[in-house]
Design a protein around this motif. Structure first.
Motif, PDB file in Angstrom:
ATOM      1  N   TRP A   6      78.122 -10.618 -46.424  1.00 29.09           N
ATOM      2  CA  TRP A   6      76.880 -10.013 -46.905  1.00 29.09           C
ATOM      3  C   TRP A   6      75.724 -10.174 -45.923  1.00 29.09           C
ATOM      4  CZ3 TRP A   6      76.553  -7.114 -51.247  1.00 29.09           C
ATOM      5  CH2 TRP A   6      77.550  -7.249 -52.209  1.00 29.09           C
ATOM      6  N   GLY A   7      74.890  -9.146 -45.914  1.00 24.71           N
ATOM      7  CA  GLY A   7      73.573  -9.233 -45.309  1.00 24.71           C
ATOM      8  C   GLY A   7      72.542  -8.900 -46.369  1.00 24.71           C
ATOM      9  N   ILE A   8      71.509  -9.718 -46.503  1.00 29.90           N
ATOM     10  CA  ILE A   8      70.450  -9.490 -47.492  1.00 29.90           C
ATOM     11  C   ILE A   8      69.229  -8.907 -46.798  1.00 29.90           C
ATOM     12  CG2 ILE A   8      68.845 -10.543 -49.116  1.00 29.90           C
ATOM     13  CD1 ILE A   8      70.841 -12.681 -49.713  1.00 29.90           C
ATOM     14  N   ILE A   9      68.715  -7.817 -47.339  1.00 24.73           N
ATOM     15  CA  ILE A   9      67.440  -7.265 -46.902  1.00 24.73           C
ATOM     16  C   ILE A   9      66.399  -7.613 -47.963  1.00 24.73           C
ATOM     17  CG2 ILE A   9      66.147  -5.182 -46.329  1.00 24.73           C
ATOM     18  CD1 ILE A   9      68.733  -3.881 -45.478  1.00 24.73           C
ATOM     19  N   GLY A  10      65.451  -8.471 -47.607  1.00 30.79           N
ATOM     20  CA  GLY A  10      64.429  -8.915 -48.553  1.00 30.79           C
ATOM     21  C   GLY A  10      64.808 -10.248 -49.160  1.00 30.79           C
ATOM     22  N   CYS A  11      64.120 -11.309 -48.761  1.00 32.66           N
ATOM     23  CA  CYS A  11      64.469 -12.655 -49.236  1.00 32.66           C
ATOM     24  C   CYS A  11      63.308 -13.276 -50.008  1.00 32.66           C
ATOM     25  CB  CYS A  11      64.867 -13.547 -48.058  1.00 32.66           C
ATOM     26  SG  CYS A  11      66.378 -13.025 -47.261  1.00 32.66           S
ATOM     27  N   GLY A  12      62.894 -12.604 -51.068  1.00 33.32           N
ATOM     28  CA  GLY A  12      61.830 -13.120 -51.924  1.00 33.32           C
ATOM     29  C   GLY A  12      62.373 -14.073 -52.976  1.00 33.32           C
ATOM     30  N   ASP A  13      61.571 -14.300 -54.007  1.00 31.35           N
ATOM     31  CA  ASP A  13      61.907 -15.289 -55.030  1.00 31.35           C
ATOM     32  C   ASP A  13      63.240 -15.016 -55.713  1.00 31.35           C
ATOM     33  OD1 ASP A  13      59.597 -16.589 -54.449  1.00 31.35           O
ATOM     34  OD2 ASP A  13      58.489 -15.943 -56.230  1.00 31.35           O
ATOM     35  N   ILE A  17      67.300 -18.496 -56.042  1.00 31.88           N
ATOM     36  CA  ILE A  17      68.221 -19.130 -56.984  1.00 31.88           C
ATOM     37  C   ILE A  17      69.054 -18.102 -57.747  1.00 31.88           C
ATOM     38  CG2 ILE A  17      68.393 -20.581 -59.047  1.00 31.88           C
ATOM     39  CD1 ILE A  17      65.864 -22.019 -58.120  1.00 31.88           C
ATOM     40  N   LYS A  18      68.412 -17.010 -58.180  1.00 33.72           N
ATOM     41  CA  LYS A  18      69.094 -16.055 -59.049  1.00 33.72           C
ATOM     42  C   LYS A  18      70.312 -15.415 -58.391  1.00 33.72           C
ATOM     43  CE  LYS A  18      65.109 -14.725 -61.885  1.00 33.72           C
ATOM     44  NZ  LYS A  18      64.248 -13.600 -62.320  1.00 33.72           N
ATOM     45  N   SER A  19      70.196 -15.095 -57.098  1.00 28.20           N
ATOM     46  CA  SER A  19      71.282 -14.347 -56.462  1.00 28.20           C
ATOM     47  C   SER A  19      71.773 -14.977 -55.171  1.00 28.20           C
ATOM     48  CB  SER A  19      70.832 -12.904 -56.192  1.00 28.20           C
ATOM     49  OG  SER A  19      69.707 -12.889 -55.321  1.00 28.20           O
ATOM     50  N   GLY A  20      70.880 -15.305 -54.246  1.00 33.40           N
ATOM     51  CA  GLY A  20      71.257 -15.715 -52.907  1.00 33.40           C
ATOM     52  C   GLY A  20      72.396 -16.718 -52.805  1.00 33.40           C
ATOM     53  N   PRO A  21      72.282 -17.896 -53.447  1.00 37.75           N
ATOM     54  CA  PRO A  21      73.347 -18.901 -53.317  1.00 37.75           C
ATOM     55  C   PRO A  21      74.694 -18.440 -53.869  1.00 37.75           C
ATOM     56  CG  PRO A  21      71.322 -19.905 -54.125  1.00 37.75           C
ATOM     57  CD  PRO A  21      71.115 -18.418 -54.171  1.00 37.75           C
ATOM     58  N   ALA A  22      74.665 -17.491 -54.802  1.00 40.13           N
ATOM     59  CA  ALA A  22      75.916 -17.047 -55.436  1.00 40.13           C
ATOM     60  C   ALA A  22      76.841 -16.335 -54.468  1.00 40.13           C
ATOM     61  CB  ALA A  22      75.601 -16.136 -56.624  1.00 40.13           C
ATOM     62  N   ILE A  72      70.276  -5.253 -51.205  1.00 44.56           N
ATOM     63  CA  ILE A  72      68.879  -4.870 -51.020  1.00 44.56           C
ATOM     64  C   ILE A  72      68.044  -5.489 -52.128  1.00 44.56           C
ATOM     65  CG2 ILE A  72      67.261  -2.933 -50.898  1.00 44.56           C
ATOM     66  CD1 ILE A  72      69.643  -1.241 -49.876  1.00 44.56           C
ATOM     67  N   ALA A  73      67.167  -6.424 -51.747  1.00 44.54           N
ATOM     68  CA  ALA A  73      66.358  -7.170 -52.718  1.00 44.54           C
ATOM     69  C   ALA A  73      64.874  -7.059 -52.410  1.00 44.54           C
ATOM     70  CB  ALA A  73      66.792  -8.637 -52.738  1.00 44.54           C
ATOM     71  N   THR A  74      64.488  -5.953 -51.817  1.00 49.16           N
ATOM     72  CA  THR A  74      63.080  -5.661 -51.563  1.00 49.16           C
ATOM     73  C   THR A  74      62.449  -5.036 -52.804  1.00 49.16           C
ATOM     74  OG1 THR A  74      63.702  -3.489 -50.709  1.00 49.16           O
ATOM     75  CG2 THR A  74      63.482  -5.279 -49.099  1.00 49.16           C
ATOM     76  N   PRO A  75      61.124  -4.855 -52.846  1.00 45.69           N
ATOM     77  CA  PRO A  75      60.522  -4.086 -53.937  1.00 45.69           C
ATOM     78  C   PRO A  75      61.079  -2.660 -53.987  1.00 45.69           C
ATOM     79  CG  PRO A  75      58.843  -5.376 -52.841  1.00 45.69           C
ATOM     80  CD  PRO A  75      60.094  -5.501 -52.006  1.00 45.69           C
ATOM     81  N   ALA A  89      75.420   3.652 -42.124  1.00 44.26           N
ATOM     82  CA  ALA A  89      76.182   2.691 -41.321  1.00 44.26           C
ATOM     83  C   ALA A  89      77.574   2.447 -41.906  1.00 44.26           C
ATOM     84  CB  ALA A  89      75.420   1.369 -41.223  1.00 44.26           C
ATOM     85  N   GLY A  90      77.867   3.105 -43.038  1.00 41.25           N
ATOM     86  CA  GLY A  90      79.182   2.977 -43.652  1.00 41.25           C
ATOM     87  C   GLY A  90      79.387   1.688 -44.410  1.00 41.25           C
ATOM     88  N   LYS A  91      78.291   1.055 -44.840  1.00 40.83           N
ATOM     89  CA  LYS A  91      78.408  -0.249 -45.495  1.00 40.83           C
ATOM     90  C   LYS A  91      78.035  -0.152 -46.976  1.00 40.83           C
ATOM     91  CE  LYS A  91      77.701  -2.557 -41.124  1.00 40.83           C
ATOM     92  NZ  LYS A  91      77.010  -3.592 -40.323  1.00 40.83           N
ATOM     93  N   PRO A  92      78.879  -0.664 -47.861  1.00 40.31           N
ATOM     94  CA  PRO A  92      78.598  -0.599 -49.299  1.00 40.31           C
ATOM     95  C   PRO A  92      77.330  -1.350 -49.643  1.00 40.31           C
ATOM     96  CG  PRO A  92      80.428  -2.096 -48.851  1.00 40.31           C
ATOM     97  CD  PRO A  92      80.123  -1.394 -47.573  1.00 40.31           C
ATOM     98  N   VAL A  93      76.678  -0.899 -50.710  1.00 46.48           N
ATOM     99  CA  VAL A  93      75.352  -1.399 -51.068  1.00 46.48           C
ATOM    100  C   VAL A  93      75.332  -1.929 -52.497  1.00 46.48           C
ATOM    101  CG1 VAL A  93      72.930  -0.763 -51.422  1.00 46.48           C
ATOM    102  CG2 VAL A  93      74.209   0.205 -49.492  1.00 46.48           C
ATOM    103  N   TYR A  94      74.714  -3.082 -52.646  1.00 43.34           N
ATOM    104  CA  TYR A  94      74.364  -3.668 -53.952  1.00 43.34           C
ATOM    105  C   TYR A  94      72.852  -3.719 -53.974  1.00 43.34           C
ATOM    106  CZ  TYR A  94      74.193  -7.335 -57.636  1.00 43.34           C
ATOM    107  OH  TYR A  94      73.957  -8.064 -58.786  1.00 43.34           O
ATOM    108  N   VAL A  95      72.221  -2.881 -54.827  1.00 39.36           N
ATOM    109  CA  VAL A  95      70.773  -2.731 -54.808  1.00 39.36           C
ATOM    110  C   VAL A  95      70.155  -3.296 -56.081  1.00 39.36           C
ATOM    111  CG1 VAL A  95      70.871  -0.368 -55.757  1.00 39.36           C
ATOM    112  CG2 VAL A  95      68.872  -1.097 -54.419  1.00 39.36           C
ATOM    113  N   GLU A  96      69.013  -3.954 -55.909  1.00 42.65           N
ATOM    114  CA  GLU A  96      68.335  -4.575 -57.042  1.00 42.65           C
ATOM    115  C   GLU A  96      67.816  -3.542 -58.037  1.00 42.65           C
ATOM    116  OE1 GLU A  96      67.618  -7.124 -58.753  1.00 42.65           O
ATOM    117  OE2 GLU A  96      68.669  -8.595 -57.543  1.00 42.65           O
ATOM    118  N   LYS A  97      67.539  -4.062 -59.250  1.00 46.75           N
ATOM    119  CA  LYS A  97      66.879  -3.245 -60.259  1.00 46.75           C
ATOM    120  C   LYS A  97      65.367  -3.467 -60.167  1.00 46.75           C
ATOM    121  CE  LYS A  97      65.047  -5.357 -62.800  1.00 46.75           C
ATOM    122  NZ  LYS A  97      63.812  -6.153 -62.473  1.00 46.75           N
ATOM    123  N   PRO A  98      64.535  -2.538 -60.624  1.00 46.57           N
ATOM    124  CA  PRO A  98      64.930  -1.153 -60.906  1.00 46.57           C
ATOM    125  C   PRO A  98      65.505  -0.511 -59.650  1.00 46.57           C
ATOM    126  CG  PRO A  98      62.548  -1.316 -60.753  1.00 46.57           C
ATOM    127  CD  PRO A  98      63.072  -2.719 -60.736  1.00 46.57           C
TER     128      PRO A  98
END
Length: 326
Positions: A6-13, A17-22, A72-75, A89-98
């Motif tokens: 995984w690569g995370i875009i946006g490393c806010g609150d 705990i909610k997602s990153g360490p998982a 993607i965990a940006t606003p 880039a051909g990479k699958p995406v897991y995007v935050e809500k909303p």
């Protein structure tokens, strides 16, 4: 792919705990890179969470050959842009809500993923939590009979002046960044659960108004939905109530009983059926997104279905747009 790196875009609150360490606690999954526009904060996050790489440029992370999936965990205002770039880039995406700012944008993301044949999942993570899985089980087993209607009340005190001055809070009530007010930040969880429980929606309408003198965004929202299976829903969201009357309650009423629960508070599920009362309690999860991340990893590895598709996320955006339509 045999493992999701995984690569995370946006490393806010939300990622602390909610997602990153998982991402490092799920089988066949590893967090290998993160990106934040502030390089100092990106480096600090990477060091604290023992992430091998950090960037202050999203394009560098997206095109890192060691990264094969993007979270993607940006606003919401940047969700579409980063999703499209990751798909290119051909990479699958897991995007935050909303999922994004509005229904049109969500449709564009979903259609583009389909066009390019790249997987897209949306972080409506309560679907995968045991508590809401139990509710879905009770509904499917018709423990309270045929469902008649659902009533949801969600009331919170207004944000303080100090909170409105903090960037990590203020963006949530800036429509250009969040899509609206706190309704747009919090209601996606609730509306997605309704869609997850009851399926397609036939009719939806609502009202939205800024009642507070200082408010430039809606702080009072009321919505109604009629599902195609005949279930009626009504909800009220108020973000401007006095202390002591906050409320987080959803009641599902059936022909033979009722299920009551909270969406955000830690509280047992209450079941009243055939004259008997029963409760179901669940321990708080160390990382609330971990069950969903596990399902997303399995989906990306072709080991399971998509736990929340782009089409699902787009439907939630449509419901929000219709409820707040003026």
């Amino acid at each position: 792919m045999k493992k999701i790196n995984w690569g995370i875009i946006g490393c806010g609150d939300v990622t602390e705990i909610k997602s990153g360490p998982a991402f490092n606690k799920v089988n066949d999954s590893s967090l290998v890179a993160i990106m934040r526009r502030d390089g100092v904060k990106a480096k600090d996050y990477a060091q604290r969470h023992e992430v091998p790489k950090w960037y202050d440029d999203a394009s560098l992370l997206i095109n890192d050959p060691d990264v094969n999936a993007i979270y993607i965990a940006t606003p919401p205002s940047t969700h579409e842009t980063y999703t499209i770039a990751a798909i290119d880039a051909g990479k699958p995406v897991y995007v935050e809500k909303p999922m994004t700012l509005n229904y049109e944008s969500a449709l564009n993301m979903t259609r583009y993923a389909g066009l390019k044949g790249v997987k897209l999942a949306v972080a409506h993570y309560r679907r995968a939590q045991p508590l809401f899985g139990k509710i879905k089980q009770l509904l499917e087993e018709k423990v309270i009979g045929d469902i008649r209607f659902v009533r949801l009340d969600f009331f919170k005190t207004p944000l303080t002046n100090d909170e409105l001055l903090q960037p990590k809070t203020a963006w949530r009530v800036n429509p250009a960044i969040s899509g609206g007010g706190l309704f747009h930040d919090l209601a996606p969880h609730q509306l997605d659960l309704m869609y997850y429980f009851f399926g397609a929606v036939e009719k939806v309408n609502g009202i939205a108004v800024a009642q507070a003198d200082r408010g430039m965004v809606d702080d009072m929202v009321a919505g109604n939905m009629l599902f195609k299976n005949g279930v009626a829903f009504s909800g009220a969201w108020c973000f401007n109530v006095a202390p002591g009357i906050e409320r987080d309650c959803c009641e599902i009423v059936g022909a033979e009983g009722k299920i009551s629960f909270s969406v955000f508070e830690i509280a047992p599920v209450m079941l009243i059926a055939k004259g008997k009362t029963e409760s179901f309690s669940f321990d708080p999860l160390p990382h609330v997104q971990q069950p969903m991340i596990e399902k997303v990893v399995n989906y990306f590895l072709d080991k399971g279905p998509n736990p929340c598709s782009g089409a699902d996320g787009a439907e939630v955006m449509r419901l929000m747009d219709q409820i707040t339509l003026k």
